[in-house]
Scaffold this active site. Structure first.
Site, PDB file in Angstrom:
ATOM      1  NE  ARG A 133      -4.034  -2.212   1.508  1.00 24.71           N
ATOM      2  CZ  ARG A 133      -3.753  -3.518   2.774  1.00 24.71           C
ATOM      3  NH1 ARG A 133      -2.802  -2.996   3.529  1.00 24.71           N
ATOM      4  NH2 ARG A 133      -4.226  -4.178   2.722  1.00 24.71           N
ATOM      5  CE  LYS A 155      -0.795  14.006 -14.094  1.00 22.27           C
ATOM      6  NZ  LYS A 155      -1.291  14.537 -15.595  1.00 22.27           N
ATOM      7  CD  GLU A 197       6.895  17.181 -23.064  1.00 18.75           C
ATOM      8  OE1 GLU A 197       6.473  17.887 -22.803  1.00 18.75           O
ATOM      9  OE2 GLU A 197       6.337  15.988 -24.132  1.00 18.75           O
ATOM     10  CE  LYS A 243       4.694  17.395 -14.526  1.00 19.99           C
ATOM     11  NZ  LYS A 243       4.780  16.045 -15.592  1.00 19.99           N
ATOM     12  CD  GLU A 253      -4.261  17.561 -15.770  1.00 23.68           C
ATOM     13  OE1 GLU A 253      -2.629  16.954 -15.908  1.00 23.68           O
ATOM     14  OE2 GLU A 253      -4.566  16.901 -17.259  1.00 23.68           O
ATOM     15  NE  ARG A 257       0.179  17.259 -13.295  1.00 27.09           N
ATOM     16  CZ  ARG A 257       0.395  16.444 -12.129  1.00 27.09           C
ATOM     17  NH1 ARG A 257       0.235  16.541 -10.913  1.00 27.09           N
ATOM     18  NH2 ARG A 257       1.502  15.553 -12.415  1.00 27.09           N
ATOM     19  CG  ASN A 261      -1.909  17.696 -21.087  1.00 23.03           C
ATOM     20  OD1 ASN A 261      -1.318  17.878 -20.641  1.00 23.03           O
ATOM     21  ND2 ASN A 261      -3.096  18.335 -20.339  1.00 23.03           N
ATOM     22  CG  HIS A 264       0.671  16.773 -24.691  1.00 30.23           C
ATOM     23  ND1 HIS A 264       2.046  18.267 -24.940  1.00 30.23           N
ATOM     24  CD2 HIS A 264       1.506  16.242 -24.088  1.00 30.23           C
ATOM     25  CE1 HIS A 264       3.147  17.076 -23.908  1.00 30.23           C
ATOM     26  NE2 HIS A 264       2.989  16.462 -23.601  1.00 30.23           N
ATOM     27  CG  HIS A 268      -1.750  12.229 -26.324  1.00 31.56           C
ATOM     28  ND1 HIS A 268      -2.628  12.528 -25.546  1.00 31.56           N
ATOM     29  CD2 HIS A 268      -0.368  12.024 -25.951  1.00 31.56           C
ATOM     30  CE1 HIS A 268      -1.769  12.767 -24.181  1.00 31.56           C
ATOM     31  NE2 HIS A 268      -0.338  12.726 -24.572  1.00 31.56           N
ATOM     32  CG  HIS A 282       5.354  12.172 -25.824  1.00 29.11           C
ATOM     33  ND1 HIS A 282       4.205  12.410 -25.933  1.00 29.11           N
ATOM     34  CD2 HIS A 282       5.630  12.743 -24.829  1.00 29.11           C
ATOM     35  CE1 HIS A 282       3.709  13.363 -25.024  1.00 29.11           C
ATOM     36  NE2 HIS A 282       4.958  13.993 -24.807  1.00 29.11           N
TER      37      HIS A 282
HETATM   38  N1  LIG Z   1       4.508  10.673 -15.465  1.00 29.35           N
HETATM   39  C1  LIG Z   1       4.153  11.482 -15.630  1.00 29.35           C
HETATM   40  O1  LIG Z   1       4.113  13.055 -15.459  1.00 29.35           O
HETATM   41  C2  LIG Z   1       4.791  11.975 -17.426  1.00 29.35           C
HETATM   42  C3  LIG Z   1       4.876  12.609 -18.230  1.00 29.35           C
HETATM   43  C4  LIG Z   1       5.289  12.388 -19.754  1.00 29.35           C
HETATM   44  C5  LIG Z   1       6.237  11.091 -19.730  1.00 29.35           C
HETATM   45  N2  LIG Z   1       5.260  10.314 -19.308  1.00 29.35           N
HETATM   46  C6  LIG Z   1       5.401   8.759 -19.790  1.00 29.35           C
HETATM   47  O2  LIG Z   1       7.246   8.635 -20.150  1.00 29.35           O
HETATM   48  C7  LIG Z   1       7.277   7.612 -21.055  1.00 29.35           C
HETATM   49  C8  LIG Z   1       8.346   8.444 -22.121  1.00 29.35           C
HETATM   50  O3  LIG Z   1       9.681   8.585 -21.221  1.00 29.35           O
HETATM   51  P1  LIG Z   1      10.769   8.871 -21.889  1.00 29.35           P
HETATM   52  O4  LIG Z   1      11.214   9.182 -23.699  1.00 29.35           O
HETATM   53  O5  LIG Z   1      11.821   8.599 -21.030  1.00 29.35           O
HETATM   54  O6  LIG Z   1      10.684   7.075 -22.676  1.00 29.35           O
HETATM   55  P2  LIG Z   1      12.185   5.646 -22.238  1.00 29.35           P
HETATM   56  O7  LIG Z   1      11.976   5.452 -20.792  1.00 29.35           O
HETATM   57  O8  LIG Z   1      11.087   4.500 -22.716  1.00 29.35           O
HETATM   58  O9  LIG Z   1      13.895   6.078 -22.376  1.00 29.35           O
HETATM   59  C9  LIG Z   1      13.332   6.458 -23.921  1.00 29.35           C
HETATM   60  C10 LIG Z   1      14.896   5.268 -24.265  1.00 29.35           C
HETATM   61  O10 LIG Z   1      15.494   5.638 -24.615  1.00 29.35           O
HETATM   62  C11 LIG Z   1      16.572   4.450 -23.402  1.00 29.35           C
HETATM   63  N3  LIG Z   1      17.576   5.494 -22.315  1.00 29.35           N
HETATM   64  C12 LIG Z   1      16.615   5.791 -21.322  1.00 29.35           C
HETATM   65  N4  LIG Z   1      18.097   6.492 -20.553  1.00 29.35           N
HETATM   66  C13 LIG Z   1      18.978   6.258 -21.557  1.00 29.35           C
HETATM   67  C14 LIG Z   1      20.804   6.890 -20.910  1.00 29.35           C
HETATM   68  N5  LIG Z   1      20.650   7.469 -19.991  1.00 29.35           N
HETATM   69  N6  LIG Z   1      21.156   6.666 -22.166  1.00 29.35           N
HETATM   70  C15 LIG Z   1      20.743   5.503 -23.078  1.00 29.35           C
HETATM   71  N7  LIG Z   1      19.628   5.552 -23.402  1.00 29.35           N
HETATM   72  C16 LIG Z   1      18.623   5.827 -22.417  1.00 29.35           C
HETATM   73  C17 LIG Z   1      16.075   3.832 -22.912  1.00 29.35           C
HETATM   74  O11 LIG Z   1      16.348   2.600 -22.603  1.00 29.35           O
HETATM   75  C18 LIG Z   1      14.482   4.117 -24.216  1.00 29.35           C
HETATM   76  O12 LIG Z   1      15.151   3.064 -25.215  1.00 29.35           O
HETATM   77  C19 LIG Z   1       6.143   7.527 -21.707  1.00 29.35           C
HETATM   78  O13 LIG Z   1       5.654   6.127 -20.623  1.00 29.35           O
HETATM   79  C20 LIG Z   1       4.938   8.898 -21.014  1.00 29.35           C
HETATM   80  O14 LIG Z   1       3.447   8.239 -21.263  1.00 29.35           O
HETATM   81  C21 LIG Z   1       4.619  10.120 -17.584  1.00 29.35           C
HETATM   82 ZN   LIG Z   2       4.180  15.220 -23.191  1.00 31.21          ZN
END
Ligand SMILES: NC(=O)c1ccc[n+]([C@@H]2O[C@H](COP(=O)([O-])OP(=O)(O)OC[C@H]3O[C@@H](n4cnc5c(N)ncnc54)[C@H](O)[C@@H]3O)[C@@H](O)[C@H]2O)c1
Ligand SMILES: [Zn+2]
Length: 385
Positions: A133, A155, A197, A243, A253, A257, A261, A264, A268, A282
């Site tokens: 939990r 999130k 971003e 942020k 949100e 917040r 977006n 987005h 999206h 993305h």
């Molecule tokens: N929680 C939130 O508020 C929030 C906000 C925006 C996005 N997200 C989520 O984040 C995700 C996307 O995140 P992302 O773009 O970081 O993708 P990711 O975590 O898939 O990383 C992208 C790629 O880079 C590689 N990688 C990561 N760090 C590395 C490093 N230092 N050196 C070499 N390779 C590396 C990973 O293995 C992967 O292949 C989505 O699922 C999205 O929904 C969440």
């Molecule tokens: Zn985004």
């Protein structure tokens, strides 16, 4: 007097405070911070054990250093390595991560360390929110996107067959360590996508920051490798402060917040149109989406063409896509795009919600956008040469 710098470490780290009362925490930003991870954790949670959740690619580059940093502070750690990519935000991987955490005897008072990009942060954060939990967790974001966006705000979650991020929880970390040197191993395309971003924070609420980015983006990309400036650290700190401020005022949100977006809704739709594949990352979709949001705002007479051209020019200068025709394999047709937009944001009596702009750095929420107007706009864009 400042302490001598350790090898690979730049000046004093920047600390951004996330003001959430009892759940307040620090985001620490600087080059070379991973080496001090154990000491910072030991100071916050003396005697805690840890489980590091990471993906295979990040593990290859940075797991040994993370484990060594924990060991140096006398912290016990086990590693949970999942496959890389969005596919790991699944029930199956979530189950594996939770079961492994439990099997490793991680209990309340112990810690989960999320070492990776947004996928790992969302997955490990949700496992931390769920096991027993709620376990505390520390984010060590390794992508630019994660350092400026996903690691801030609490999130967490995984994907459902009905859509992205539909199962999850709000769960704030107790600490975020953004080591900017970890980004040196990131593929350039991923860095660039995360930069969309970064530009977003300027475009939505900080015109001075946007102007600074126009002048300094090259130093943000090079980072400390060949530049003695702290441009990368500064940019990440501005985004985190932006942020963190929004999140502190609107954690769940209900209002402000939503400005985060910007770009987005269009983004999206394009991302979904590309099947969330490597065809369009993305951040690349968000860059296109922000250009469309600016151009749509110009069409509605909210801004002049010059502002839209300026937003587009900067995103194009860093190498992000700014024209629909740049999407490899093309974009969905008009009907399909409108369907995707309607799925993303509920249409109420033919009205859509969009983040629009009254200028660079002046985004606002518009709940009353006519779907027919968006359709006419996109029809023009799809035929643009
Ligand atoms: N929680 C939130 O508020 C929030 C906000 C925006 C996005 N997200 C989520 O984040 C995700 C996307 O995140 P992302 O773009 O970081 O993708 P990711 O975590 O898939 O990383 C992208 C790629 O880079 C590689 N990688 C990561 N760090 C590395 C490093 N230092 N050196 C070499 N390779 C590396 C990973 O293995 C992967 O292949 C989505 O699922 C999205 O929904 C969440
Ligand atoms: Zn985004």
């Amino acid at each position: 007097m400042t302490a001598p710098l350790r090898q690979g470490e730049l000046a004093e780290p920047i600390v951004v405070k996330v003001a959430l009362g009892a759940r307040a925490y620090d985001i620490v930003i600087g080059r070379g911070l991973l080496a001090g991870l154990g000491a910072r954790i030991a100071a916050l949670r003396p005697g805690a054990k840890t489980a590091i959740v990471t993906d295979a690619t990040v593990a290859k580059h940075h797991l040994v250093a993370a484990e060594a940093a924990l060991e140096a502070a006398g912290i016990d750690s086990s590693a949970i390595v999942v496959g890389e990519g969005e596919g790991s935000k699944s029930y199956a991987t979530f189950e594996t991560v939770c079961e492994t955490i439990i099997a490793a005897n991680i209990e309340r008072g112990d810690l989960i360390v999320a070492l990776g990009g947004g996928v790992i942060g969302d997955l490990a954060g949700y496992a931390a929110a769920s096991v027993r939990r709620g376990l505390d967790f520390v984010q060590v974001p390794t992508t630019l996107l994660a350092q400026v966006d996903s690691s801030v705000g609490g999130k967490t979650g995984i994907n459902s067959r009905h859509g992205k991020n539909l199962v999850g929880a709000f769960h704030q970390p107790i600490l975020v360590i953004a080591d900017t040197a970890l980004l040196d191993t990131l593929p350039p395309r991923e860095f660039r996508a995360g930069y969309a971003e970064v530009a977003k924070y300027g475009l939505l609420g900080d015109a001075a920051f946007f102007a600074w980015l126009e002048a300094n983006w090259q130093d943000v990309f090079t980072g400390g490798k060949s530049s003695a400036t702290m441009a990368r650290e500064h940019a990440i700190a501005v985004c985190c402060r932006g942020k963190a401020g929004v999140v502190a005022r609107d954690e769940r949100e209900t209002g402000e917040r939503a400005l985060l977006n910007l770009g987005h809704t269009f983004g999206h739709a394009l991302e979904a149109g590309a099947g969330f594949s490597g065809r369009l990352l993305h951040g690349e979709a968000v860059a296109l989406g922000m250009v469309l949001a600016f151009e749509f705002s110009a069409r509605k007479g909210l801004i002049g063409e010059a502002d839209a051209a300026r937003a587009r020019a900067h995103l194009a200068a860093v190498g992000l896509p700014t024209h629909l025709k740049q999407v490899p394999g093309g974009v969905p047709g008009l009907d399909a795009l409108m369907d995707l937009i309607a799925q993303d944001k509920k249409v109420k009596r033919g009205k859509l919600t969009f983040i629009l702009v009254r200028g660079i750095g002046q985004a606002f929420v518009e709940n009353d956008v006519d779907a027919a107007e968006v359709r006419a706009f996109l029809a023009d864009k799809l035929f643009e040469k």
